[in-house]
Motif scaffolding. Structure first.
Motif, short mmCIF file in Angstrom:
data_model
loop_
_atom_site.label_atom_id
_atom_site.label_comp_id
_atom_site.label_asym_id
_atom_site.label_seq_id
_atom_site.Cartn_x
_atom_site.Cartn_y
_atom_site.Cartn_z
N ASP A 87 1.27 8.57 1.81
CA ASP A 87 1.15 9.94 1.32
C ASP A 87 1.81 10.88 2.33
N ASP B 15 -8.01 9.02 6.01
CA ASP B 15 -8.83 8.35 5.00
C ASP B 15 -10.14 7.86 5.61
N THR C 242 -6.96 3.29 1.53
CA THR C 242 -6.35 4.59 1.28
C THR C 242 -6.65 4.99 -0.16
N GLU C 243 -6.04 6.07 -0.57
CA GLU C 243 -6.26 6.54 -1.95
C GLU C 243 -5.75 5.55 -2.97
N SER C 244 -4.85 4.65 -2.55
CA SER C 244 -4.35 3.62 -3.46
C SER C 244 -5.33 2.46 -3.58
N ALA D 287 0.84 -1.20 0.00
CA ALA D 287 0.00 0.00 0.00
C ALA D 287 0.87 1.25 0.00
N GLY D 288 0.39 2.30 -0.65
CA GLY D 288 1.17 3.52 -0.74
C GLY D 288 1.00 4.43 0.45
N ARG E 204 -6.13 0.29 -1.15
CA ARG E 204 -5.82 -0.81 -0.24
C ARG E 204 -5.73 -0.29 1.19
N ASN F 84 -2.25 8.77 7.52
CA ASN F 84 -2.98 8.48 6.28
C ASN F 84 -4.24 7.69 6.57
N LYS G 97 7.45 5.48 1.25
CA LYS G 97 6.67 5.33 0.02
C LYS G 97 5.59 4.26 0.13
N THR G 98 5.86 3.21 0.90
CA THR G 98 4.91 2.09 0.96
C THR G 98 4.76 1.59 2.40
#
Length: 303
Positions: free
Chosen positions: A10, A102, A226-228, A7-8, A230, A98, A80-81
């Motif tokens: 932010d 979310d 999240t926005e990704s 998962a990303g 996942r 995050n 990043k992840t």
């Protein structure tokens, strides 16, 4: 607990002010959720037993003070992840932020309103805010004036060494989720009710509601994408919840006054609720997962 490694993250939801100087002094506007988990309690202790002045201030100093510089380059490169969050403490904090935001973004959308994200500022020693300047002594706090969260990450070490908490990642997540509970209160207009002191005061009700909101997020942590697309958090264990409850028990008014304030408990100075109350309202939020069940202002008994 673990983060989904794919998962990303932010990092735009965080501003890193560490190493850029920082504000000095200790003047923060009180009330309305302006101070977070332990700020008002420590204010009481310091004002009673000497130390830094934390008198109310109407200063409008902006988000970054003289000598402070925002530098998110390192965070953006390192975080990043979810895999980064599993190995790097700062990245884990980004991941919690995050996930919390979310959840509230989606909850507001379900209720037909719009959630405005709040930046969390990492700082060392001191910081200038729209609520005034503050030192790390006040603990993590939310400033309604600029709608931002402020935290010296060394506070988590203080929780263990000074307050005797067992600590752990989910204890830290609870602290952050509590502060974002204040942001929710600011967005919904509830913050203005958080006045006065004493066991049934608006201040206590505001803080216990923020604890409940933290529990609500914890309930949804593993299912909030999240926005990704996942969920960042893959599992929350009973041990995680126990660590959050342990932290809640260490930052109740009665515990802090008795352990750090010379042994005398003065209910007239209560601003956050007792240890038992803080545990109760976090548990209420976690077990129900419903923000509507967090209406401490309508509750006849706070527990």
């Amino acid at each position: 607990m673990r983060f989904d490694e794919g998962a990303g993250l932010d990092t735009s939801e965080v501003e890193d002010l560490r190493g850029g100087g920082g504000g000095i002094g200790g003047r923060v506007a009180l009330g309305g959720g302006g101070l977070g988990v332990v700020g008002l309690v420590i204010y009481f202790l310091i004002s009673q037993f000497g130390g830094v002045s934390l008198n109310p201030s109407s200063g409008s100093l902006g988000g970054v003070g003289t000598g402070q510089q925002m530098d998110n380059t390192s965070l953006a490169q390192e975080c990043k992840t979810g895999a980064d969050a599993n190995r790097n403490h700062d990245c884990a904090i980004v991941g919690f932020i995050n996930s919390i935001q979310d959840y509230w973004g989606q909850e507001f959308q379900r209720s037909g309103s719009t959630y405005r994200k709040a930046v969390t500022n990492f700082f060392n020693g001191g910081v200038n805010t729209a609520c005034g300047s503050a030192t790390s002594d006040v603990g993590p706090f939310y400033c309604p004036g600029d709608s931002e969260v402020y935290i010296d990450l060394n506070f988590f070490n203080e929780l263990r060494s000074r307050f005797g908490a067992q600590g752990g990642p989910f204890a830290e997540a609870y602290v952050l989720a509590h502060e974002y509970g204040h942001h929710v209160q600011n967005l919904t207009g509830v913050s203005k009710k958080g006045t006065g002191s004493g066991p049934t005061s608006g201040s206590v009700r505001l803080e216990l509601q923020a604890d409940c909101y933290a529990g609500v997020w914890a309930n949804h942590a593993t299912t909030t994408p999240t926005e990704s697309g996942r969920p960042l958090i893959t599992d929350v264990t009973q041990a995680d919840i126990d660590s959050a409850l342990d932290t809640a028990s260490r930052i109740g008014d009665d515990y802090i006054q008795s352990k750090l304030g010379g042994g005398r408990v003065d209910e007239s100075k209560f601003s956050h609720g007792t240890s038992a109350q803080r545990k109760k309202w976090f548990t209420t939020g976690f077990e129900t997962g419903e923000p509507a069940r967090c209406d401490t202002f309508a509750a006849r008994s706070l527990g």
